[in-house]
Scaffold this active site. Sequence first.
Site, PDB file in Angstrom:
ATOM      1  N   GLU A 143      28.668   2.562  -8.999  1.00 22.13           N
ATOM      2  CA  GLU A 143      28.533   1.675  -9.009  1.00 22.13           C
ATOM      3  C   GLU A 143      29.721   0.196  -9.251  1.00 22.13           C
ATOM      4  OE1 GLU A 143      25.170  -0.237 -10.601  1.00 22.13           O
ATOM      5  OE2 GLU A 143      24.576  -1.178  -9.339  1.00 22.13           O
ATOM      6  N   LYS A 178      21.250   8.213 -11.843  1.00 19.61           N
ATOM      7  CA  LYS A 178      21.834   6.916 -12.872  1.00 19.61           C
ATOM      8  C   LYS A 178      20.451   6.817 -13.848  1.00 19.61           C
ATOM      9  CE  LYS A 178      22.306   2.397 -10.455  1.00 19.61           C
ATOM     10  NZ  LYS A 178      21.704   1.419 -10.609  1.00 19.61           N
ATOM     11  N   HIS A 215      13.708  -9.002 -10.331  1.00 19.69           N
ATOM     12  CA  HIS A 215      14.101  -8.882 -11.520  1.00 19.69           C
ATOM     13  C   HIS A 215      13.510 -10.208 -12.549  1.00 19.69           C
ATOM     14  CE1 HIS A 215      16.834  -5.076 -11.190  1.00 19.69           C
ATOM     15  NE2 HIS A 215      15.618  -4.192 -11.443  1.00 19.69           N
ATOM     16  N   HIS A 250      16.453  -8.161  -5.586  1.00 23.48           N
ATOM     17  CA  HIS A 250      16.428  -8.151  -7.239  1.00 23.48           C
ATOM     18  C   HIS A 250      17.135  -8.876  -7.824  1.00 23.48           C
ATOM     19  CE1 HIS A 250      15.297  -3.651  -5.536  1.00 23.48           C
ATOM     20  NE2 HIS A 250      15.639  -3.565  -6.707  1.00 23.48           N
ATOM     21  N   ARG A 266      27.410  -0.087  -3.673  1.00 22.52           N
ATOM     22  CA  ARG A 266      26.294   0.066  -4.004  1.00 22.52           C
ATOM     23  C   ARG A 266      25.021  -0.812  -4.791  1.00 22.52           C
ATOM     24  NH1 ARG A 266      24.771   5.817  -8.114  1.00 22.52           N
ATOM     25  NH2 ARG A 266      22.944   5.181  -8.982  1.00 22.52           N
ATOM     26  N   GLU A 299      10.336  -1.401  -1.361  1.00 23.84           N
ATOM     27  CA  GLU A 299      11.532  -0.429  -1.392  1.00 23.84           C
ATOM     28  C   GLU A 299      12.269  -0.341  -0.755  1.00 23.84           C
ATOM     29  OE1 GLU A 299      13.720  -1.239  -4.499  1.00 23.84           O
ATOM     30  OE2 GLU A 299      12.573  -1.460  -5.976  1.00 23.84           O
ATOM     31  N   LYS A 307      19.917   5.439   0.828  1.00 23.21           N
ATOM     32  CA  LYS A 307      20.744   5.297  -0.557  1.00 23.21           C
ATOM     33  C   LYS A 307      21.854   6.600  -0.826  1.00 23.21           C
ATOM     34  CE  LYS A 307      19.904   4.842  -5.145  1.00 23.21           C
ATOM     35  NZ  LYS A 307      19.073   4.565  -6.781  1.00 23.21           N
ATOM     36  N   HIS A 316       6.827  -3.884 -10.071  1.00 19.81           N
ATOM     37  CA  HIS A 316       8.339  -3.912  -9.427  1.00 19.81           C
ATOM     38  C   HIS A 316       8.136  -4.311  -7.620  1.00 19.81           C
ATOM     39  CE1 HIS A 316      12.814  -3.647  -9.476  1.00 19.81           C
ATOM     40  NE2 HIS A 316      12.544  -2.329  -8.503  1.00 19.81           N
ATOM     41  N   ASN A 359      20.383  -3.539  -4.739  1.00 22.97           N
ATOM     42  CA  ASN A 359      20.082  -4.505  -5.556  1.00 22.97           C
ATOM     43  C   ASN A 359      19.430  -5.351  -4.364  1.00 22.97           C
ATOM     44  OD1 ASN A 359      20.353  -3.856  -8.000  1.00 22.97           O
ATOM     45  ND2 ASN A 359      22.309  -3.833  -7.522  1.00 22.97           N
ATOM     46  N   ARG A 369      26.861  17.038 -24.702  1.00 20.34           N
ATOM     47  CA  ARG A 369      27.255  16.030 -23.499  1.00 20.34           C
ATOM     48  C   ARG A 369      27.065  16.179 -22.156  1.00 20.34           C
ATOM     49  NH1 ARG A 369      30.372  18.022 -27.578  1.00 20.34           N
ATOM     50  NH2 ARG A 369      31.327  16.387 -29.140  1.00 20.34           N
TER      51      ARG A 369
HETATM   52  N1  NAD Z   1      17.474   5.647 -12.804  1.00 18.38           N
HETATM   53  C1  NAD Z   1      17.575   4.490 -11.424  1.00 18.38           C
HETATM   54  O1  NAD Z   1      17.798   4.234 -10.673  1.00 18.38           O
HETATM   55  C2  NAD Z   1      16.549   3.613 -10.910  1.00 18.38           C
HETATM   56  C3  NAD Z   1      16.241   3.156 -10.052  1.00 18.38           C
HETATM   57  C4  NAD Z   1      14.986   1.876  -9.365  1.00 18.38           C
HETATM   58  C5  NAD Z   1      13.762   2.505 -10.541  1.00 18.38           C
HETATM   59  N2  NAD Z   1      14.100   2.863 -12.201  1.00 18.38           N
HETATM   60  C6  NAD Z   1      13.196   2.938 -13.200  1.00 18.38           C
HETATM   61  O2  NAD Z   1      12.088   3.205 -13.301  1.00 18.38           O
HETATM   62  C7  NAD Z   1      11.008   2.730 -13.434  1.00 18.38           C
HETATM   63  C8  NAD Z   1      10.345   2.659 -12.891  1.00 18.38           C
HETATM   64  O3  NAD Z   1       9.548   3.927 -11.761  1.00 18.38           O
HETATM   65  P1  NAD Z   1       8.023   4.052 -11.147  1.00 18.38           P
HETATM   66  O4  NAD Z   1       7.717   3.651 -10.502  1.00 18.38           O
HETATM   67  O5  NAD Z   1       7.822   5.419 -10.777  1.00 18.38           O
HETATM   68  O6  NAD Z   1       7.454   3.867 -12.478  1.00 18.38           O
HETATM   69  P2  NAD Z   1       6.118   5.100 -13.453  1.00 18.38           P
HETATM   70  O7  NAD Z   1       7.073   6.890 -13.292  1.00 18.38           O
HETATM   71  O8  NAD Z   1       6.237   3.969 -14.882  1.00 18.38           O
HETATM   72  O9  NAD Z   1       5.080   5.614 -12.628  1.00 18.38           O
HETATM   73  C9  NAD Z   1       4.119   4.260 -13.086  1.00 18.38           C
HETATM   74  C10 NAD Z   1       2.357   5.233 -12.915  1.00 18.38           C
HETATM   75  O10 NAD Z   1       2.340   6.302 -12.581  1.00 18.38           O
HETATM   76  C11 NAD Z   1       1.748   7.161 -12.648  1.00 18.38           C
HETATM   77  N3  NAD Z   1       1.956   8.449 -11.428  1.00 18.38           N
HETATM   78  C12 NAD Z   1       3.349   8.848 -11.605  1.00 18.38           C
HETATM   79  N4  NAD Z   1       3.437   9.839 -10.673  1.00 18.38           N
HETATM   80  C13 NAD Z   1       2.220   9.986  -9.882  1.00 18.38           C
HETATM   81  C14 NAD Z   1       1.471  11.062  -9.107  1.00 18.38           C
HETATM   82  N5  NAD Z   1       1.679  11.574  -8.954  1.00 18.38           N
HETATM   83  N6  NAD Z   1      -0.408  10.538  -9.558  1.00 18.38           N
HETATM   84  C15 NAD Z   1      -0.754   9.598 -10.325  1.00 18.38           C
HETATM   85  N7  NAD Z   1      -0.176   8.797 -11.444  1.00 18.38           N
HETATM   86  C16 NAD Z   1       1.359   9.148 -11.265  1.00 18.38           C
HETATM   87  C17 NAD Z   1       2.438   7.165 -13.952  1.00 18.38           C
HETATM   88  O11 NAD Z   1       2.068   8.224 -15.154  1.00 18.38           O
HETATM   89  C18 NAD Z   1       2.602   5.893 -14.715  1.00 18.38           C
HETATM   90  O12 NAD Z   1       1.501   5.544 -15.740  1.00 18.38           O
HETATM   91  C19 NAD Z   1      11.784   1.923 -14.306  1.00 18.38           C
HETATM   92  O13 NAD Z   1      11.452   1.888 -15.417  1.00 18.38           O
HETATM   93  C20 NAD Z   1      13.050   1.138 -13.878  1.00 18.38           C
HETATM   94  O14 NAD Z   1      13.768   1.091 -14.245  1.00 18.38           O
HETATM   95  C21 NAD Z   1      15.209   3.387 -11.964  1.00 18.38           C
HETATM   96 ZN    ZN Z   2      14.065  -1.339  -7.541  1.00 16.62          ZN
END
Ligand code: NAD
Ligand code: ZN
Length: 530
Positions: free
Chosen positions: A405, A311, A420, A416, A409, A353, A395, A433, A413, A289
Site C-alpha cells: 500500500e 492485510k 469511514h 471510504h 492500492r 464493495e 483486487k 460499512h 479506498n 514471527r
Molecule cells: N483486512 C482487510 O483488508 C479488510 C478490508 C475490509 C474490511 N476489513 C475488516 O472486516 C471487518 C468486517 O467484516 P465483515 O463485514 O465480514 O463482518 P463480520 O466478520 O463481523 O461478520 C458480520 C456478522 O456476520 C456473521 N457471519 C459471518 N459469516 C456468516 C455467515 N456465513 N452466515 C451467517 N452469519 C455470518 C458474523 O458472526 C458477524 O456477526 C471489519 O473489522 C473491517 O475492518 C478488513
Molecule cells: Zn470497505
Amino acid sequence: VNNIVLVGFMGSGKTTVGERLAERMGRRFIDLDQEIARDAGRSIAEIFAQEGETGFRERETRGLEQVLKEDGAVIAAGGGAPLRDSNWRDIRERGCVVALTAEPAELARRLNGSHGRPLLRPDPRSAIGSLLPSRMSRYLEADLVVPTDGKAPAQVAAEIESQLPAASIERIPVAVPGAAHDAVVGTRLSGLVASHLRRLNPSGPALIVSDAVVAASHAAALTDAIEAIGLAVRLHLVPAGEAAKELAVLAGIYDSLGSAGVDRDGALLALGGGTVGDVAGFAAATWLRGIRYVQMPTTLLAMVDSSIGGKTAINLAAGKNLAGAVHQPTAVFCDLNYLATLPDDDYQASLAEVIKTALIADAAFVAWLATNLPPLLRREPGVLRDAVSRSIAIKADIVTRDPQERGERALLNYGHTVGHALERAAGFGALRHGVAVAWGMEVAARISVLTGACAPEVVARQSSLLRAAGLLTAAPSVDRADLLRAMRHDKKSRSGQLRWVLLRDAGRAVYGQQVEPAVVDAALSEVLGI
Ligand SMILES: NC(=O)c1ccc[n+]([C@@H]2O[C@H](COP(=O)([O-])OP(=O)(O)OC[C@H]3O[C@@H](n4cnc5c(N)ncnc54)[C@H](O)[C@@H]3O)[C@@H](O)[C@H]2O)c1
Ligand SMILES: [Zn+2]
C-alpha cells in the site's frame, strides 16, 4: 469450468477409477492416452518407437488441449502430461485436479507384467524408482490427493466424489511477489481445503479460528473433512463481530496456538467474516514471527475484500485497525454456500464493495453489473460466483502491483474517506460499512464531477447501480462538524491533508487527489443534505 482431471503415476488407477467416477457422476469419461492413440491410428508403444518420447509429448500436449475443451468431463491425463508446465497450467485452468497416489511397492505390484507402457522398460521397479520422485512433487500440487493403496477402484471413486466441490470452481491467482497463492471460488470446498492443509503438512494440529455464529453452521463440515484425511484440527472460537478484533481476543488465540503446540511449521485457518480474518490473520502474522494460514471467508465482504491482499489488524482504544501486519495467506477458499446463511442486510451492504471494485477498475464489469444486479441480489449461484470472482481478480491485480500500500492500492479506498467518517460520526455500529461506503462513493463521485474529473453520466450510472443493490435509501443523519472532524481523523490523510480517490470514468479512478474544501462542502451538502 467443470472438468475433473485425474493425474497420477502409471498404475495409480486413473482409468479404472476415472470410469467409475464418471459413471457415478453421470459424466463423460475421456482417457487421454486412448485419444492420442486413436488420433495417431497407432498404439502408444508404436508412437514411442517411431517418434520417440519427444514426438509422443508433442501429441500429448495437443491431445490435452483438445480434451480440455470439454466441459463437465472426467478426464484421465497421462502420467507424464502434468509435468510440462504449460500442460499443468491448462489442466488447472480447465478443471479440478485429482491426483491418485500409491506406495511404490503397490505400483510395482499393479504394473507387474503390464504391456504397452514404453516408460516401464527395462522393468517396472526401476522405472518407478527413477520416475516417481520427480513426478510426485507435481502430483501433490493437485486440488485433491487421494491415496489408493488397498482400496477398490469403486471405493476410491466414492471418496473422490465426496471430496469434490459441488460444481465448477474458479481459480484466481493472487500473484503477490514472494507469496503467490490462489483464491478458489466455488461451493462445498471443504475437501479442497483439507487437501491444501495436507500439502502445507503442518507439524501439529491445525487451529481453526471462527466465531460462534459461523461455527454453528459451518465448522463441523470443515473439521470432518480435515479429520477424514487423517489430519488433526482444533477449533478456537472468538466473539462474533467487531468484538473479535480486541487485544484480549488475540491473546486468547495465542494461548490456543501455544497449547495446541503450533510451532513455526504449523498452520491456522480463519473461518469467518472480515473480523475473524483480521484477528486470526494477525495472530498468524505474529505467532513465532509468522506462520502459514488459510483464509476461508464467510461473508460477501470478506470474500471480495478483506480476505484478499494479506492485510490483518486489530482495534485499539485509540482507533480501528491500529495494530496490524501485511501477511499473505497460502490460499483463500470462498465457499459460496456459506453465504446462504448470511442475513440480507449484511449481504446487500457488501454489494457496495463489489460495485466500488468495478467502478475503479473495470468498465466491462460495470456494464455486467448493470444487467446482473437483480439476480445478484437474489444470490443466484452462477451470477454470485461471477461477481465474487471478478471482484477478487481486480483486487488481486491491484494488490499484486502494490502489496504494501505505497500507491495504487489506495484506489480500493474509493468512497471510504467519507464512508469511514460517516461510520465514525454516526457512532461505530450504527451504520453498516457498505451502506456508509455507498454514500461515500456518491460524495466522491460528486466531487469528481465538480472538479471536472468525470462526466455527470458516470455518476448517474454509479447511483443507479447502488440503488439497484438496495443501497442509498435514506441519507444518514450526521452532524456536519462531526463528519468533517471524523474525515480529518482518517489515517489516510497525509500530513493533515486529505487525499481523495476520484472517478474518471466508469471503470477508472485516480488516487492521491487534493480537493478544495469548498468543493468538498458543496458535494457533502448536495449528496447528504448537510
Ligand atoms: N483486512 C482487510 O483488508 C479488510 C478490508 C475490509 C474490511 N476489513 C475488516 O472486516 C471487518 C468486517 O467484516 P465483515 O463485514 O465480514 O463482518 P463480520 O466478520 O463481523 O461478520 C458480520 C456478522 O456476520 C456473521 N457471519 C459471518 N459469516 C456468516 C455467515 N456465513 N452466515 C451467517 N452469519 C455470518 C458474523 O458472526 C458477524 O456477526 C471489519 O473489522 C473491517 O475492518 C478488513
Ligand atoms: Zn470497505
